[in-house]
Design an enzyme around this catalytic site. Structure first.
Site, PDB file in Angstrom:
ATOM      1  N   HIS A  28       0.839  -1.199   0.000  1.00  9.48           N
ATOM      2  CA  HIS A  28       0.000   0.000   0.000  1.00  9.48           C
ATOM      3  C   HIS A  28       0.874   1.249   0.000  1.00  9.48           C
ATOM      4  O   HIS A  28       1.594   1.517   0.958  1.00  9.48           O
ATOM      5  CB  HIS A  28      -0.917  -0.003   1.227  1.00  9.48           C
ATOM      6  CG  HIS A  28      -1.958  -1.083   1.191  1.00  9.48           C
ATOM      7  ND1 HIS A  28      -1.662  -2.405   1.464  1.00  9.48           N
ATOM      8  CD2 HIS A  28      -3.283  -1.053   0.897  1.00  9.48           C
ATOM      9  CE1 HIS A  28      -2.761  -3.136   1.357  1.00  9.48           C
ATOM     10  NE2 HIS A  28      -3.750  -2.343   1.017  1.00  9.48           N
ATOM     11  N   GLY A 116      -4.307  -4.273  11.073  1.00  4.83           N
ATOM     12  CA  GLY A 116      -4.707  -4.533   9.698  1.00  4.83           C
ATOM     13  C   GLY A 116      -6.216  -4.621   9.608  1.00  4.83           C
ATOM     14  O   GLY A 116      -6.840  -3.875   8.837  1.00  4.83           O
ATOM     15  N   LEU A 118      -9.314  -3.297  10.263  1.00  6.31           N
ATOM     16  CA  LEU A 118      -9.486  -1.897  10.642  1.00  6.31           C
ATOM     17  C   LEU A 118     -10.356  -1.729  11.888  1.00  6.31           C
ATOM     18  O   LEU A 118     -11.302  -2.472  12.116  1.00  6.31           O
ATOM     19  CB  LEU A 118     -10.074  -1.108   9.473  1.00  6.31           C
ATOM     20  CG  LEU A 118      -9.124  -0.939   8.279  1.00  6.31           C
ATOM     21  CD1 LEU A 118      -9.803  -0.189   7.154  1.00  6.31           C
ATOM     22  CD2 LEU A 118      -7.842  -0.234   8.688  1.00  6.31           C
ATOM     23  N   ASP A 157      -9.584   6.926   7.719  1.00  9.59           N
ATOM     24  CA  ASP A 157     -11.028   7.001   7.478  1.00  9.59           C
ATOM     25  C   ASP A 157     -11.691   5.635   7.593  1.00  9.59           C
ATOM     26  O   ASP A 157     -12.807   5.511   8.103  1.00  9.59           O
ATOM     27  CB  ASP A 157     -11.287   7.573   6.079  1.00  9.59           C
ATOM     28  CG  ASP A 157     -10.734   8.987   5.921  1.00  9.59           C
ATOM     29  OD1 ASP A 157     -10.987   9.825   6.789  1.00  9.59           O
ATOM     30  OD2 ASP A 157     -10.050   9.231   4.898  1.00  9.59           O
ATOM     31  N   GLY A 158     -11.005   4.608   7.106  1.00  6.80           N
ATOM     32  CA  GLY A 158     -11.575   3.257   7.167  1.00  6.80           C
ATOM     33  C   GLY A 158     -11.759   2.774   8.588  1.00  6.80           C
ATOM     34  O   GLY A 158     -12.738   2.088   8.898  1.00  6.80           O
ATOM     35  N   HIS A 262      -4.278   3.936  -3.703  1.00  5.75           N
ATOM     36  CA  HIS A 262      -4.441   3.333  -2.369  1.00  5.75           C
ATOM     37  C   HIS A 262      -3.487   2.170  -2.167  1.00  5.75           C
ATOM     38  O   HIS A 262      -2.825   2.054  -1.135  1.00  5.75           O
ATOM     39  CB  HIS A 262      -5.893   2.860  -2.191  1.00  5.75           C
ATOM     40  CG  HIS A 262      -6.147   2.132  -0.907  1.00  5.75           C
ATOM     41  ND1 HIS A 262      -6.054   0.764  -0.781  1.00  5.75           N
ATOM     42  CD2 HIS A 262      -6.483   2.589   0.316  1.00  5.75           C
ATOM     43  CE1 HIS A 262      -6.321   0.411   0.462  1.00  5.75           C
ATOM     44  NE2 HIS A 262      -6.589   1.498   1.151  1.00  5.75           N
ATOM     45  N   SER A 380     -24.553 -11.880  35.528  1.00  6.65           N
ATOM     46  CA  SER A 380     -24.798 -13.200  34.946  1.00  6.65           C
ATOM     47  C   SER A 380     -23.500 -13.964  34.698  1.00  6.65           C
ATOM     48  O   SER A 380     -23.429 -15.176  34.907  1.00  6.65           O
ATOM     49  CB  SER A 380     -25.564 -13.067  33.624  1.00  6.65           C
ATOM     50  OG  SER A 380     -26.877 -12.614  33.829  1.00  6.65           O
ATOM     51  N   GLU A 407     -19.432  -5.765  22.736  1.00  8.45           N
ATOM     52  CA  GLU A 407     -18.654  -7.004  22.841  1.00  8.45           C
ATOM     53  C   GLU A 407     -17.386  -6.998  21.994  1.00  8.45           C
ATOM     54  O   GLU A 407     -16.326  -7.445  22.447  1.00  8.45           O
ATOM     55  CB  GLU A 407     -19.528  -8.213  22.458  1.00  8.45           C
ATOM     56  CG  GLU A 407     -20.620  -8.547  23.440  1.00  8.45           C
ATOM     57  CD  GLU A 407     -21.922  -7.795  23.165  1.00  8.45           C
ATOM     58  OE1 GLU A 407     -22.909  -8.038  23.887  1.00  8.45           O
ATOM     59  OE2 GLU A 407     -21.934  -6.970  22.217  1.00  8.45           O
ATOM     60  N   PHE A 433     -22.540 -14.736  22.031  1.00 10.80           N
ATOM     61  CA  PHE A 433     -22.029 -13.449  21.562  1.00 10.80           C
ATOM     62  C   PHE A 433     -20.531 -13.480  21.260  1.00 10.80           C
ATOM     63  O   PHE A 433     -19.946 -12.450  20.909  1.00 10.80           O
ATOM     64  CB  PHE A 433     -22.351 -12.351  22.568  1.00 10.80           C
ATOM     65  CG  PHE A 433     -23.829 -12.160  22.787  1.00 10.80           C
ATOM     66  CD1 PHE A 433     -24.715 -12.223  21.716  1.00 10.80           C
ATOM     67  CD2 PHE A 433     -24.344 -11.943  24.054  1.00 10.80           C
ATOM     68  CE1 PHE A 433     -26.077 -12.064  21.909  1.00 10.80           C
ATOM     69  CE2 PHE A 433     -25.705 -11.789  24.257  1.00 10.80           C
ATOM     70  CZ  PHE A 433     -26.585 -11.845  23.174  1.00 10.80           C
ATOM     71  N   ASP A 465     -34.839 -17.655  26.744  1.00 11.56           N
ATOM     72  CA  ASP A 465     -34.337 -16.584  25.878  1.00 11.56           C
ATOM     73  C   ASP A 465     -34.343 -17.001  24.419  1.00 11.56           C
ATOM     74  O   ASP A 465     -34.212 -16.163  23.523  1.00 11.56           O
ATOM     75  CB  ASP A 465     -32.922 -16.168  26.297  1.00 11.56           C
ATOM     76  CG  ASP A 465     -32.942 -15.263  27.518  1.00 11.56           C
ATOM     77  OD1 ASP A 465     -33.990 -14.628  27.768  1.00 11.56           O
ATOM     78  OD2 ASP A 465     -31.926 -15.198  28.223  1.00 11.56           O
ATOM     79  N   HIS A 469     -30.207 -16.778  21.644  1.00 10.36           N
ATOM     80  CA  HIS A 469     -29.290 -16.731  22.779  1.00 10.36           C
ATOM     81  C   HIS A 469     -28.739 -18.110  23.157  1.00 10.36           C
ATOM     82  O   HIS A 469     -27.935 -18.206  24.088  1.00 10.36           O
ATOM     83  CB  HIS A 469     -29.988 -16.114  23.995  1.00 10.36           C
ATOM     84  CG  HIS A 469     -30.132 -14.628  23.910  1.00 10.36           C
ATOM     85  ND1 HIS A 469     -30.753 -13.997  22.847  1.00 10.36           N
ATOM     86  CD2 HIS A 469     -29.722 -13.633  24.747  1.00 10.36           C
ATOM     87  CE1 HIS A 469     -30.735 -12.690  23.042  1.00 10.36           C
ATOM     88  NE2 HIS A 469     -30.107 -12.445  24.189  1.00 10.36           N
TER      89      HIS A 469
END
Length: 660
Positions: A28, A116, A118, A157-158, A262, A380, A407, A433, A465, A469
């Site tokens: 790059h 790397g 982002l 920006d990314g 880029h 929990s 998370e 999760f 749930d 879940h």
């Protein structure tokens, strides 16, 4: 500052970048060419590092979150005197080189984080700043700032389009991490198009709303303007600072300011044009002027002097505060002794999440390096250290963090805490999760960073749930990842083993998988044997098994109950508790064969989740009792009854598969 040497140094960085990318035929160009002035100004005038001691504890930390622009970092490391030679730079993006395509922690001295993907570098920078604030609040005394350093991040920006970055920024602002300074390489171009094609937000206003001090540099080629902004940022005492630096991607190219520059090398003609722009037309490739080498030697001199001053300060600190100083010294050198886990007593029929909470709290009293918390599920997950502060603005001494419902950034921030040194980041949330966190967990594994990830509510026992879940495939997904220890304990003893192994680990993250429902303390469970990843928890009644049942977690007690039913019918099987596939795979072939004799072909696995993968232990003709579907919203007892996940069904399934 010296405008002439400043410009020559910036052009040297740009020329090294061009030569490296052209030689590698890959890489790059755009970001390093545009951001060279901001990287240069930070490193030459502000960054407190000692290239002669790259692990100095009180050094500033630097994260190139826009890791695709790695040649910016490699150029700076070389010029500043880190152990990275021109020969290394010539090997940019080549096999086993010290200059890989994206910065890799542990491979290249001076790289504080692998970046790397982002946004994650930004979040890890937040974690490093949290670690600094925590240690400073715990150990600093008036006139003795033994912990006193900044975390600098260069983002693009990314980065800001990634949700993990926004999550981390929100938490950093809420905590008022004033030792965190982010330089935003605002070139307004992404890989495919101008930034406006996907984002027209006012990021400065957004960050200000999140509690950040915000500054802007109008001309990203003006080193003096960047210098002034950094000086202003360091004077802010109650907020992290974002400095927007308006840069031009691919500066010096006829393609500058467009996404065409880029990445990837340019034509020979274009390269010649760029060298002319940088003033290196008549120089050999990878040329570094002697004046630049001498000018950059100030970084090393400044760092060496700063470290010597710090060592003197630390010696006086040890005299003035011997007990506190000894603990700090042990933390900084990773010499704090692990607690004796045999002294940790847990009794009764508990959910493994509850047992884990007890172990965590007992550990911390003797081993106060853990810093972390939960994604708004602390009660929990049982991941709160009791009777200790939760971090808040200007109050960082407590080890508990309210991560909020973030998370992904929670995991990346915990990685940053661990990477900082002296502390161990840990997190907690529901197993389902882990999908949100997976990329950050993978980064921990790639970086050999021993962050601890606690996951509770590990199966369909989550119940009402519902399927959103109830984890099914997540456990296998984590096991598929290289360089991570996944540990699913069956009872209190094995929970202790999980934490002990997690704290012993120096190069591998650990995922501790815990259940919600109470499980019995098993008669045959053994903390020491569990360290091998699998062991005989209940031998066949006749000591001559004709079959083997392997189980993990809460299903181990189910397997033992099925064993009893089978014995009543004259079928004698061995029950194996296998809390960790990874640890078992590390054992000697002799041990593995002892646990799973090759002559015993009748094998069955029991685990309330996806069954894919169990073939390696039970064989293609073995039986895999699990669940390869999504669940239902109902009381857990009704779900278990619906799928008949019982000892009676397990015994019958075994008999049907392996008739007497």
């Amino acid at each position: 500052m010296n405008s002439e040497l400043d410009q020559l140094s910036v052009d040297t960085i740009r020329n090294l970048t061009l030569d490296a990318v052209q030689k590698a035929h890959h890489g790059h160009l755009g970001m390093p060419l545009g951001a060279a002035p901001l990287g240069y100004t930070l490193w030459r005038y502000f960054l407190k590092v000692n290239p002669a001691n790259t692990e100095w504890f009180d050094r500033d930390h630097f994260v190139l979150s826009a890791g695709h622009g790695s040649m910016l970092l490699y150029s700076l490391l070389h010029l500043a005197g880190f152990p990275l030679s021109i020969a290394d730079i010539k090997q940019f993006r080549q096999l086993h080189s010290l200059t890989p395509g994206h910065p890799e922690y542990g491979k290249t001295a001076g790289v504080d984080a692998s970046t790397g993907p982002l946004g994650q570098g930004f979040a890890m920078g937040v974690g490093m700043a949290i670690a600094e604030a925590h240690l400073a609040d715990r150990f600093n005394k008036p006139n003795f700032p033994v912990i006193n350093h900044y975390t600098y991040v260069i983002s693009g920006d990314g980065d800001f389009e990634e949700g993990v970055c926004q999550e981390a920024a929100s938490l950093a602002g809420n905590l008022g991490l004033n030792k965190l300074i982010v330089l935003w390489d605002a070139n307004k171009v992404t890989s495919d198009a101008d930034l406006t094609a996907s984002n027209t937000e006012n990021e400065l206003q957004k960050f200000a709303a999140m509690g950040w001090n915000t500054l802007e540099v109008a001309d990203g080629n003006n080193c003096r303007e960047i210098y002034n902004a950094l000086s202003t940022a360091k004077r802010c005492s109650d907020k992290p600072t974002l400095i927007k630096v308006n840069t031009i991607i691919g500066y010096g190219s006829t393609l500058q300011g467009t996404n065409a520059i880029h990445s990837d090398p340019v034509s020979e003609q274009e390269a010649e044009h760029m060298k002319e722009q940088f003033g290196f037309t008549d120089k050999e490739d990878f040329y570094v002027p002697e004046e630049v080498k001498h000018w950059f030697s100030a970084v090393k001199e400044r760092g060496a002097k700063a470290e010597q001053n710090w060592l003197s300060l630390k010696q006086n600190y040890l005299k003035q505060f011997p007990q506190l100083g000894q603990q700090l010294e042990q933390i900084m050198t990773n010499e704090l002794a692990l607690p004796d886990f045999t002294d940790i007593k847990i009794t009764g029929e508990l959910a493994t999440r509850a047992a884990s909470g007890k172990v965590l709290n007992d550990i911390y009293q003797l081993y106060p390096i853990l810093v972390g918390g939960s994604g708004d599920l602390g009660t929990s997950n049982k991941t709160t250290i009791n009777n200790k502060f939760f971090m808040s603005k200007h109050r960082y001494q407590g080890p508990n963090i309210y991560f909020g419902i973030r998370e992904f950034s929670m995991a990346a921030i915990a990685n940053g805490i661990t990477l900082h040194g002296g502390l161990r980041g840990y997190t907690g949330t529901f197993l389902v999760f882990s999908d949100y966190m997976r990329s950050a967990i993978r980064q921990a594994a790639i970086m050999n960073t021993p962050t601890i990830f606690v996951f509770t509510h590990d199966s369909l026992y989550v119940g009402q749930d519902g399927p959103t879940h109830q984890p099914v495939e997540q456990l296998m997904s984590l096991r598929a990842m290289p360089n991570i220890t996944v540990f699913r304990p069956a009872d209190n003893n094995e929970v202790k083993t999980a934490w002990q192994l997690a704290l012993k680990s120096a190069t591998t993250p650990t995922a501790i998988i815990l259940n919600r429902q109470p499980v019995p303390q098993l008669a045959g469970s053994d903390s020491i044997k569990a360290e091998k990843g699998a062991y005989i928890i209940s031998e066949a009644a006749n000591n001559n098994p004709t079959g083997i049942i392997i189980a993990t977690g809460s299903e181990v007690s189910l397997a033992i109950a099925a064993q009893t039913i089978l014995a009543d019918q004259g079928v004698y099987v061995r029950v194996i508790s296998m809390p960790s596939w990874e640890l078992f795979s590390e054992q000697t072939p002799e041990y593995q064969t002892k646990i799973l004799p090759v002559n015993i072909k009748n094998r069955m696995s029991i685990e309330l989740g996806a069954t894919m993968g169990w073939q390696q232990y039970v064989g293609l003709d073995g039986v895999r009792m699990g669940y390869d579907h999504f669940g239902e919203s109902a009381p857990a007892s009704d779900i278990i009854k619906m799928i008949d996940f019982t000892p009676q069904h397990a015994a019958q399934l075994y008999l049907n598969s392996f008739p007497k």
